[in-house]
Design a protein around this motif. Structure first.
Motif, short mmCIF file in Angstrom:
data_model
loop_
_atom_site.label_atom_id
_atom_site.label_comp_id
_atom_site.label_asym_id
_atom_site.label_seq_id
_atom_site.Cartn_x
_atom_site.Cartn_y
_atom_site.Cartn_z
N ASP A 277 0.83 -1.27 0.08
CA ASP A 277 0.12 -0.04 -0.05
C ASP A 277 0.75 1.17 0.07
N LEU A 278 1.94 1.25 0.71
CA LEU A 278 3.00 2.48 0.79
C LEU A 278 3.48 2.84 -0.49
N ILE A 279 3.94 1.41 -1.18
CA ILE A 279 4.67 1.66 -2.26
C ILE A 279 3.57 2.26 -3.49
N SER A 280 2.53 1.66 -3.49
CA SER A 280 1.55 2.11 -4.48
C SER A 280 1.05 3.51 -4.34
N LYS A 281 1.31 4.10 -3.02
CA LYS A 281 0.98 5.59 -2.83
C LYS A 281 2.27 6.29 -2.83
N LYS A 282 3.40 5.68 -3.18
CA LYS A 282 4.78 6.36 -3.41
C LYS A 282 5.00 7.21 -2.36
N ILE A 283 5.06 6.52 -1.05
CA ILE A 283 5.43 7.27 0.06
C ILE A 283 6.83 6.50 0.52
N ASP A 284 7.68 7.19 0.91
CA ASP A 284 9.08 6.92 1.44
C ASP A 284 8.84 6.33 2.64
N PHE A 285 9.59 5.33 3.17
CA PHE A 285 9.32 4.87 4.36
C PHE A 285 10.54 3.85 4.70
N GLN A 379 15.62 0.97 3.59
CA GLN A 379 14.61 2.24 3.26
C GLN A 379 14.26 2.23 1.79
N TYR A 380 12.97 2.74 1.76
CA TYR A 380 12.34 2.60 0.44
C TYR A 380 12.52 3.93 0.00
N PRO A 381 12.83 4.08 -1.41
CA PRO A 381 13.19 3.14 -2.41
C PRO A 381 14.63 2.85 -2.43
N THR A 382 15.63 3.24 -1.68
CA THR A 382 16.87 3.27 -1.87
C THR A 382 17.27 1.92 -1.77
N HIS A 383 16.79 1.00 -1.08
CA HIS A 383 17.31 -0.41 -0.58
C HIS A 383 16.31 -1.66 -1.40
N LYS A 392 14.29 -9.11 1.64
CA LYS A 392 15.57 -9.93 1.55
C LYS A 392 16.67 -8.97 2.02
N ASN A 393 16.60 -7.84 1.52
CA ASN A 393 17.79 -6.73 2.19
C ASN A 393 17.86 -6.61 3.54
N LEU A 394 16.54 -6.35 4.21
CA LEU A 394 16.32 -6.23 5.64
C LEU A 394 16.94 -7.51 6.20
N ASP A 395 16.74 -8.58 5.87
CA ASP A 395 17.21 -9.77 6.43
C ASP A 395 19.00 -9.89 6.30
N ILE A 396 19.35 -9.53 5.21
CA ILE A 396 20.65 -9.31 5.14
C ILE A 396 21.32 -8.32 5.98
N ASN A 407 23.24 -5.04 20.71
CA ASN A 407 22.73 -3.99 20.35
C ASN A 407 23.28 -3.17 19.39
N GLN A 408 23.24 -3.78 18.08
CA GLN A 408 23.93 -3.31 17.06
C GLN A 408 22.93 -2.85 15.81
N ILE A 409 22.97 -1.75 15.13
CA ILE A 409 22.26 -1.00 14.11
C ILE A 409 22.84 -1.26 12.72
N VAL A 410 22.40 -1.83 11.87
CA VAL A 410 22.91 -1.89 10.67
C VAL A 410 22.01 -1.58 9.49
N PHE A 411 22.56 -0.74 8.74
CA PHE A 411 21.82 -0.36 7.50
C PHE A 411 22.31 -1.25 6.25
N TYR A 412 21.28 -1.72 5.67
CA TYR A 412 21.81 -2.52 4.34
C TYR A 412 22.29 -1.62 3.28
N ASP A 413 23.45 -2.26 2.68
CA ASP A 413 24.30 -1.72 1.68
C ASP A 413 24.88 -2.86 0.77
N GLU A 414 25.18 -2.55 -0.52
CA GLU A 414 25.75 -3.30 -1.41
C GLU A 414 26.76 -4.31 -1.07
#
Length: 674
Positions: A277-285, A379-383, A392-396, A407-414
């Motif tokens: 639904d968020l993607i269809s409304k083109k909302i970044d999240f 983050q959509y649409p970056t990742h 899939k990328n969130l799991d990575i 207590n680690q925070i990791v943002f997805y990257d290539e």
């Protein structure tokens, strides 16, 4: 045929003529006789006065009188006889008609009796049929209602009455359209009646009715237009099957399809619908994946009931404290949070808030729990621009967060993606290596550091792979993929085979084999060891299985039983990497161990940090006091070796003494020492 139908018809027969005719004849005879007597003598005197002639005439008069009277008598008798015959014939005929009518009456009586019998039978059948119809009508599972198009109720069955909770008199006074149907459906009801009057039938639509207690009931409803048998006016006959329970179950199922039963948060289906639904409304999240580090320990120590209690409490608090987020339970102890993306600064603040909130101390019924969490972020649409890619990328990202510590925070990257692809390739090639025997064993000698003599060796697996991953890296991958048990079995088989082949040379040497947590905690390992001992005919007392603290911390009672089973089979058991994770004097005293291996991280510091030197000394003394021999790992300098000797450590291994060497070299070393 003239049929005499009553006694009145018989009375009308000419019976009176029969009664009166004899008298009529007698009177006439007497009259003629009197007239003849009175006038015949006078007539003779007129004709003659001669006595002889008169006498003769008297004779002739008598004869004539006899003849005349005989004739008259004959005439009257014959006439009466004819009438009697006719009357007799009429009587006979009437009798015949009476007989025929009597027979007909008997026949009619038989027919009437038969008809009466058939009528009784028909009435009985009709009564039974009416009873049958009445039972169907009132015992049917269908609610049946007959009503005027204006909503006035004409008739209803017991099922309708019972479901709606009214009695007969109450329903008879109701206009069911106005009083039993929800207000919001009144307009559709009017349309249904209009359609029914045009098409004569409405089939299989849902109808909601309100019971006397206010409960809403759902029916599959059918209407049919009929005519009243009394006046021919239109009536509506409705049949309804109560599907309220099914609808409630359907609603519950739909809820279960979208919401987690334990926590009440949205589930995977709900999450994916939200993302689409968020993607269809083109909302970044942004999406956060929150996973508790070693949550299974809470279940193992305090039980699954406590674990479920924590998950429920955490989920409710998470949704309440972060009410601008959409919160979901993704799996056992993994939660997803979705919110509209703002900016990097605000994002970092939110993530730190989630970390602080999740890692606080949680007070449960019978336990306190202070967890740590790992968080992966996309983050959509970056990742990713679709649900599958984002998940899939969130799991990575989450896996990298878990591998980086607590207590680690990791943002997805290539780069993570590339590492994951390498991980997948390594796992695939590991499978091929297991299948085709693509590993090699090296052996690192273990020495008595007091006498400098070799007393055994530790078997170490090596894999010549095209990816350049070292032993620790591919072992970690194998543990994650579950391939580690197959690798353990390969090592055990290879070591047993080595000892069997060099039985005489190796007769006084020990061999250490590392046993993974998965193998140690499985039920198959003991049977596998029995089979291999029998096959290779080796002495189990020459084998030491090294287990880690991680293997035993989850279930101490099971560990105690497993160590006992290995000892009963004559194997030795050593505790590896002591002091690196959950060291506890509690299990050292309860487990029947043979050796305690001091981790390299302590050995490295004994010449640099006095505190670490004291710790190692206390470990050695403690082990000696409870009957354990110590083996120091990672000895790389003479200073370390001298310090360990002074502390009373009996055995050691490391690059200073010998690097891991191939099988032929370890045999040569044993032969040279002999």
């Amino acid at each position: 045929m003239n049929i005499i139908k009553s006694m009145e018809d018989i009375k009308q027969l000419p019976v009176d003529n029969v009664k009166n005719n004899p008298w009529k004849t007698v009177v006439m005879y007497a009259a003629i006789g009197f007239l003849w007597i009175a006038f015949s003598d006078q007539l003779i005197l007129v004709v003659t006065d001669n006595p002889e002639t008169i006498s003769t005439y008297q004779t002739y008069k008598g004869i004539f009188y006899v003849v005349i009277t005989a004739f008259l008598l004959y005439y009257f008798i014959r006439r009466d006889y004819a009438r009697t015959i006719a009357l007799t014939n009429d009587v006979i005929k009437s009798n015949e008609e009476i007989v025929a009518y009597t027979e007909e009456l008997h026949a009619m009586e038989d027919t009437l009796k038969k008809n009466i019998k058939e009528l009784h039978l028909t009435n009985s059948m009709l009564a039974s049929q009416n009873q049958y119809v009445d039972e169907i009508y009132n015992r049917s599972n269908a609610a049946i209602l007959m009503w005027h198009p204006n909503g006035k109720i004409v008739d209803f069955n017991d099922q309708f009455k019972n479901l709606l909770e009214y009695d007969d008199s109450e329903l008879a006074e109701l206009n069911w359209i106005n009083e039993l149907i929800p207000t919001q459906e009144s307009e559709s009801s009017t349309e249904k009646i209009k359609a029914l009057l045009e098409a004569y039938r409405n089939e299989n639509y849902e109808r909601t009715l309100i019971s006397k207690s206010g409960r809403y009931l759902t029916f599959i409803w059918n209407d049919a237009l009929i005519k009243s048998p009394a006046d021919g006016k239109p009536l509506i006959l409705s049949f309804g099957m109560d599907i309220t329970v099914q609808k409630e179950q359907e609603a519950r199922l739909n809820h279960l399809l979208s919401f987690d039963e334990l926590t009440g948060l949205g589930n995977k289906v709900n999450f994916e619908e939200t993302i689409r639904d968020l993607i269809s409304k083109k909302i970044d999240f942004s999406i956060y994946s929150i996973d508790f580090d070693n949550f299974r320990h809470l279940n193992e120590v305090h039980g699954f009931k406590t674990g479920d209690q924590f998950l429920t409490t955490y989920a409710q608090a998470l949704a309440q404290n972060f009410n601008t987020f959409d919160c979901f339970r993704w799996s056992a102890d993994e939660f997803y949070m979705v919110h509209s993306y703002t900016n990097p600064v605000q994002e970092n603040k939110l993530l730190q808030s989630v970390i602080n909130f999740s890692s606080q101390k949680w007070t449960l019924n019978d336990a306190e729990y202070k967890p740590t969490v790992s968080i992966g972020v996309v983050q959509y649409p970056t990742h990713g621009k679709d649900t599958t890619t984002l998940i899939k990328n969130l799991d990575i990202a989450l896996n990298f967060a878990k591998n980086n510590g607590r207590n680690q925070i990791v943002f997805y990257d290539e780069i993570q993606h590339e590492k994951l692809e390498l991980y997948s390739q390594v796992a695939f090639e590991l499978g091929r290596a297991i299948e085709k025997g693509g590993f090699e064993l090296f052996y690192q000698p273990i020495f008595n550091i007091q006498t400098q003599k070799m007393v055994g060796a530790e078997a170490l697996i090596r894999w010549d792979n095209p990816f350049g991953v070292n032993t620790g890296e591919f072992i970690t991958i194998a543990e994650n993929t579950g391939q580690i048990k197959d690798i353990d079995y390969w090592v055990i088989d290879s070591v047993f085979k080595f000892i069997a082949q060099h039985n005489q040379i190796w007769a006084h040497q020990m061999m250490s084999i590392n046993l993974s947590a998965q193998s140690f905690n499985s039920n198959e390992i003991l049977e596998y060891l029995k089979k291999k001992i029998s096959f290779y005919k080796i002495n189990p007392a020459q084998i030491t299985f090294e287990i880690t603290e991680y293997s035993i911390i989850s279930n101490l009672e099971f560990t105690k039983e497993m160590v006992g089973n290995l000892k009963n089979m004559s194997f030795n058991v050593a505790l590896d990497d002591f002091g690196t994770q959950y060291s506890s004097l509690n299990y050292l005293g309860k487990l029947n161990l043979d050796h305690l291996k001091i981790d390299k991280s302590y050995t490295d510091l004994i010449t640099l940090n006095p505190l670490d030197k004291k710790i190692v000394r206390h470990i050695i003394n403690l082990a000696s006091d409870i009957g354990l021999e110590t083996v120091a790992e990672g000895i790389e300098t003479d200073a370390q070796l001298d310090a360990l000797k002074q502390m009373g450590c009996k055995m050691g291994q490391g690059y200073l003494l010998s690097r891991p060497i191939p099988a032929k070299d370890i045999i040569g070393l044993v032969e040279a020492q002999s």
